[in-house]
Design a protein around this motif. Structure first.
Motif, PDB file in Angstrom:
ATOM      1  N   ARG A  40       0.802  -1.227   0.000  1.00  0.00           N
ATOM      2  CA  ARG A  40       0.000   0.000   0.000  1.00  0.00           C
ATOM      3  C   ARG A  40       0.830   1.271   0.000  1.00  0.00           C
ATOM      4  N   LYS A  41       2.030   1.205   0.534  1.00  0.00           N
ATOM      5  CA  LYS A  41       2.836   2.414   0.734  1.00  0.00           C
ATOM      6  C   LYS A  41       3.343   2.976  -0.598  1.00  0.00           C
ATOM      7  N   ARG A  47       2.106  -0.585  -6.292  1.00  0.00           N
ATOM      8  CA  ARG A  47       1.254  -0.061  -5.223  1.00  0.00           C
ATOM      9  C   ARG A  47      -0.160  -0.613  -5.383  1.00  0.00           C
ATOM     10  N   ASP A  49      -3.911  -0.359  -3.932  1.00  0.00           N
ATOM     11  CA  ASP A  49      -4.840   0.467  -3.165  1.00  0.00           C
ATOM     12  C   ASP A  49      -5.921  -0.443  -2.596  1.00  0.00           C
ATOM     13  N   CYS A  50      -5.578  -1.086  -1.476  1.00  0.00           N
ATOM     14  CA  CYS A  50      -6.464  -2.108  -0.907  1.00  0.00           C
ATOM     15  C   CYS A  50      -6.251  -2.168   0.595  1.00  0.00           C
ATOM     16  N   LYS A  51      -7.314  -2.080   1.359  1.00  0.00           N
ATOM     17  CA  LYS A  51      -7.183  -2.093   2.819  1.00  0.00           C
ATOM     18  C   LYS A  51      -6.683  -3.441   3.350  1.00  0.00           C
ATOM     19  N   SER A  53      -4.226  -5.055   2.070  1.00  0.00           N
ATOM     20  CA  SER A  53      -2.809  -5.137   1.746  1.00  0.00           C
ATOM     21  C   SER A  53      -2.026  -4.382   2.812  1.00  0.00           C
ATOM     22  N   SER A  54      -0.914  -4.952   3.250  1.00  0.00           N
ATOM     23  CA  SER A  54      -0.048  -4.267   4.205  1.00  0.00           C
ATOM     24  C   SER A  54       0.745  -3.177   3.485  1.00  0.00           C
ATOM     25  N   ARG A  55       1.336  -2.274   4.264  1.00  0.00           N
ATOM     26  CA  ARG A  55       2.145  -1.198   3.662  1.00  0.00           C
ATOM     27  C   ARG A  55       3.260  -1.782   2.802  1.00  0.00           C
ATOM     28  N   HIS A  57       3.793  -5.427   1.785  1.00  0.00           N
ATOM     29  CA  HIS A  57       3.099  -6.708   1.884  1.00  0.00           C
ATOM     30  C   HIS A  57       3.969  -7.889   1.424  1.00  0.00           C
TER      31      HIS A  57
END
Length: 112
Positions: A40-41, A47, A49-51, A53-55, A57
């Motif tokens: 996510r970062k 990248r 854009d998914c809640k 997914s970890s920063r 991952h």
């Protein structure tokens, strides 16, 4: 006996990820680095854009000619072909799932 000749065409493996979200293709990424980060970062190469997914991952890394996916201790896990993995040697056709994203691994011979 035939004399040896130089090959004019060289076969190489061109690896790439076709990225889908909810079944729709959203991107394609050529794996032209030794290490590719996924998460996510904003500093991730890919990248998501998914809640779910970890920063940071997962990552894909290359050793010699082989590509591997490594889960970076993510909370929701990294899956390859519907199985949760920690580290996995990728083969053409494998599907990496992170949250609502599917990353289709393609490694096909290309003639130059």
């Amino acid at each position: 006996m035939p004399t040896p000749t130089l090959r004019t065409l060289q076969e190489v493996q061109a690896a790439r990820l076709v990225i889908l979200k909810d079944g729709e293709q959203v991107d394609e990424y050529k794996l032209n680095k030794r290490r590719v980060t996924i998460g996510r970062k904003h500093d991730c190469d890919i990248r998501l854009d998914c809640k779910n997914s970890s920063r940071h991952h997962a990552q894909i890394f290359t050793v010699l000619k082989d590509d591997y996916v490594l889960d970076l201790d993510s909370m929701n896990g990294t899956y390859v072909n519907r199985k949760r993995i920690k580290k996995y040697s990728l083969e053409h056709g494998d599907i990496i799932t992170i949250g609502s994203y599917q990353l289709h691994y393609k490694k096909e011979p290309v003639e130059l």
